[in-house]
Design a protein around this motif. Sequence first.
Motif, PDB file in Angstrom:
ATOM      1  N   SER A  63       0.977  -1.259  -0.055  1.00 30.48           N
ATOM      2  CA  SER A  63      -0.118   0.062   0.174  1.00 30.48           C
ATOM      3  C   SER A  63       0.998   1.228   0.094  1.00 30.48           C
ATOM      4  CB  SER A  63      -0.802  -0.190   1.309  1.00 30.48           C
ATOM      5  OG  SER A  63      -1.897  -1.135   1.250  1.00 30.48           O
ATOM      6  N   VAL A  64       0.271   2.402  -0.560  1.00 30.40           N
ATOM      7  CA  VAL A  64       1.323   3.684  -0.598  1.00 30.40           C
ATOM      8  C   VAL A  64       0.475   4.726   0.231  1.00 30.40           C
ATOM      9  CG1 VAL A  64       1.893   5.105  -2.326  1.00 30.40           C
ATOM     10  CG2 VAL A  64       1.615   2.784  -2.963  1.00 30.40           C
ATOM     11  N   ILE A  65       1.387   5.480   0.895  1.00 29.93           N
ATOM     12  CA  ILE A  65       0.875   6.510   1.372  1.00 29.93           C
ATOM     13  C   ILE A  65       1.492   7.817   0.585  1.00 29.93           C
ATOM     14  CG2 ILE A  65       1.046   8.230   3.446  1.00 29.93           C
ATOM     15  CD1 ILE A  65       1.671   5.923   5.218  1.00 29.93           C
ATOM     16  N   GLN A  66       0.433   8.583   0.041  1.00 38.48           N
ATOM     17  CA  GLN A  66       0.632   9.596  -0.825  1.00 38.48           C
ATOM     18  C   GLN A  66       0.511  10.887  -0.057  1.00 38.48           C
ATOM     19  OE1 GLN A  66      -2.343   8.730  -3.850  1.00 38.48           O
ATOM     20  NE2 GLN A  66      -1.045   7.418  -4.947  1.00 38.48           N
ATOM     21  N   LYS A 104       3.816  27.585   5.874  1.00 39.06           N
ATOM     22  CA  LYS A 104       4.271  27.745   7.064  1.00 39.06           C
ATOM     23  C   LYS A 104       3.313  26.804   8.115  1.00 39.06           C
ATOM     24  CE  LYS A 104       7.029  30.943   5.852  1.00 39.06           C
ATOM     25  NZ  LYS A 104       8.454  30.612   5.626  1.00 39.06           N
ATOM     26  N   LEU A 105       2.578  25.797   7.870  1.00 34.70           N
ATOM     27  CA  LEU A 105       1.666  25.082   8.637  1.00 34.70           C
ATOM     28  C   LEU A 105       2.389  23.678   8.616  1.00 34.70           C
ATOM     29  CD1 LEU A 105      -1.892  26.179   7.944  1.00 34.70           C
ATOM     30  CD2 LEU A 105      -0.556  26.731   9.899  1.00 34.70           C
ATOM     31  N   MET A 106       2.709  23.031   9.607  1.00 38.14           N
ATOM     32  CA  MET A 106       3.150  21.714   9.900  1.00 38.14           C
ATOM     33  C   MET A 106       2.254  20.635   9.779  1.00 38.14           C
ATOM     34  SD  MET A 106       6.222  22.105   9.578  1.00 38.14           S
ATOM     35  CE  MET A 106       7.706  23.031   9.918  1.00 38.14           C
ATOM     36  N   ASN A 107       2.036  19.942   9.059  1.00 44.83           N
ATOM     37  CA  ASN A 107       0.874  18.645   8.781  1.00 44.83           C
ATOM     38  C   ASN A 107       1.253  17.595   9.082  1.00 44.83           C
ATOM     39  OD1 ASN A 107      -1.567  20.602   7.566  1.00 44.83           O
ATOM     40  ND2 ASN A 107       0.411  21.138   6.289  1.00 44.83           N
ATOM     41  N   GLU A 108       1.044  16.739  10.088  1.00 48.09           N
ATOM     42  CA  GLU A 108       1.423  15.469  10.185  1.00 48.09           C
ATOM     43  C   GLU A 108       0.687  14.411   9.393  1.00 48.09           C
ATOM     44  OE1 GLU A 108       0.514  14.548  14.410  1.00 48.09           O
ATOM     45  OE2 GLU A 108       2.191  15.618  15.081  1.00 48.09           O
ATOM     46  N   ILE A 109       1.597  13.633   8.594  1.00 47.50           N
ATOM     47  CA  ILE A 109       0.970  12.433   7.820  1.00 47.50           C
ATOM     48  C   ILE A 109       0.737  11.325   8.428  1.00 47.50           C
ATOM     49  CG2 ILE A 109       1.550  11.282   5.648  1.00 47.50           C
ATOM     50  CD1 ILE A 109       0.887  14.596   5.588  1.00 47.50           C
ATOM     51  N   GLU A 110      -0.159  10.698   8.479  1.00 45.53           N
ATOM     52  CA  GLU A 110      -0.382   9.422   9.289  1.00 45.53           C
ATOM     53  C   GLU A 110      -0.792   8.117   8.529  1.00 45.53           C
ATOM     54  OE1 GLU A 110      -3.926  10.245  11.749  1.00 45.53           O
ATOM     55  OE2 GLU A 110      -2.707  11.585  12.934  1.00 45.53           O
ATOM     56  N   SER A 111      -0.333   7.199   8.868  1.00 44.85           N
ATOM     57  CA  SER A 111      -0.371   5.927   8.301  1.00 44.85           C
ATOM     58  C   SER A 111      -2.035   5.392   8.149  1.00 44.85           C
ATOM     59  CB  SER A 111       0.341   4.587   8.664  1.00 44.85           C
ATOM     60  OG  SER A 111       0.064   3.728   8.112  1.00 44.85           O
ATOM     61  N   ASP A 112      -2.299   5.012   6.998  1.00 46.63           N
ATOM     62  CA  ASP A 112      -3.627   4.344   6.797  1.00 46.63           C
ATOM     63  C   ASP A 112      -3.818   3.135   6.907  1.00 46.63           C
ATOM     64  OD1 ASP A 112      -4.780   7.044   6.390  1.00 46.63           O
ATOM     65  OD2 ASP A 112      -4.316   7.065   4.253  1.00 46.63           O
ATOM     66  N   TYR A 113      -2.644   2.451   7.024  1.00 46.15           N
ATOM     67  CA  TYR A 113      -2.324   0.913   7.287  1.00 46.15           C
ATOM     68  C   TYR A 113      -1.526   0.353   8.271  1.00 46.15           C
ATOM     69  CZ  TYR A 113      -3.082   2.438   2.276  1.00 46.15           C
ATOM     70  OH  TYR A 113      -3.482   3.174   1.228  1.00 46.15           O
ATOM     71  N   ASP A 114      -1.881  -0.899   8.809  1.00 48.14           N
ATOM     72  CA  ASP A 114      -0.870  -1.576   9.607  1.00 48.14           C
ATOM     73  C   ASP A 114      -0.146  -2.250   8.589  1.00 48.14           C
ATOM     74  OD1 ASP A 114      -2.365  -0.761  12.002  1.00 48.14           O
ATOM     75  OD2 ASP A 114      -3.707  -2.437  11.902  1.00 48.14           O
ATOM     76  N   GLY A 115       1.341  -2.236   8.997  1.00 44.46           N
ATOM     77  CA  GLY A 115       2.082  -3.071   8.201  1.00 44.46           C
ATOM     78  C   GLY A 115       3.628  -2.728   8.521  1.00 44.46           C
ATOM     79  N   LEU A 134       4.786   8.794  -1.064  1.00 42.29           N
ATOM     80  CA  LEU A 134       5.838   8.978  -0.006  1.00 42.29           C
ATOM     81  C   LEU A 134       6.371   7.636   0.572  1.00 42.29           C
ATOM     82  CD1 LEU A 134       3.963  11.752   1.833  1.00 42.29           C
ATOM     83  CD2 LEU A 134       5.663  12.091   0.224  1.00 42.29           C
ATOM     84  N   ILE A 135       5.589   6.727   1.028  1.00 43.07           N
ATOM     85  CA  ILE A 135       5.889   5.628   1.650  1.00 43.07           C
ATOM     86  C   ILE A 135       5.154   4.414   1.347  1.00 43.07           C
ATOM     87  CG2 ILE A 135       6.074   4.601   4.146  1.00 43.07           C
ATOM     88  CD1 ILE A 135       6.560   7.386   5.200  1.00 43.07           C
ATOM     89  N   TYR A 136       5.958   3.415   1.006  1.00 38.89           N
ATOM     90  CA  TYR A 136       5.339   2.168   0.693  1.00 38.89           C
ATOM     91  C   TYR A 136       5.333   1.070   1.775  1.00 38.89           C
ATOM     92  CZ  TYR A 136       6.141   3.508  -4.247  1.00 38.89           C
ATOM     93  OH  TYR A 136       5.695   4.138  -5.485  1.00 38.89           O
ATOM     94  N   ILE A 137       4.046   0.484   2.215  1.00 39.88           N
ATOM     95  CA  ILE A 137       3.879  -0.358   3.311  1.00 39.88           C
ATOM     96  C   ILE A 137       3.336  -1.535   2.890  1.00 39.88           C
ATOM     97  CG2 ILE A 137       2.617  -0.552   5.429  1.00 39.88           C
ATOM     98  CD1 ILE A 137       2.447   2.405   5.820  1.00 39.88           C
TER      99      ILE A 137
END
Length: 140
Positions: A63-66, A104-115, A134-137
């Motif tokens: 799965s991919v976090i975009q 100028k805003l910091m946005n946390e990117i959270e995982s949508d997946y367990d893995g 961004l990240i492959y899980i």
Amino acid sequence: MNQEEILQLINAVSSSNLTAFRYKDGDVSLELECMAGFSGEGPAKVMVPSKEAGTAEKDENLSVIQSPMVGTFYAAKSEKGEPFVQVGDRVKIGQVVGIIEAMKLMNEIESDYDGIIEKISVQNKDMVEYGQPLIYIRTL
């Protein structure tokens, strides 16, 4: 499009009144943007997304976090801090995997997946586009 043609295009856009220019031909995409206050001397900002950005993985357990927005990706909370995640780490749904700074805003990117983190396709302080992988899980 070869390197010489790209350089000619950069010079043409830089010497014109254009502030932005986009070119797409099949899988190749080129975006030129002049910085605010740019005088036309020196190179314009050039962003060339990789082919990977538009290619979906064939592995159904991957799965991919975009990126949900355009901005600057940060892999850690602070410059000298440990990265939120690394390849091989186990993540849970809702776990922060990075930060994107936009306007100028910091946005946390959270995982949508367990893995397990299989691949991180961006580096700390990389500019990212909307929808860019961004990240492959590897999901469990």
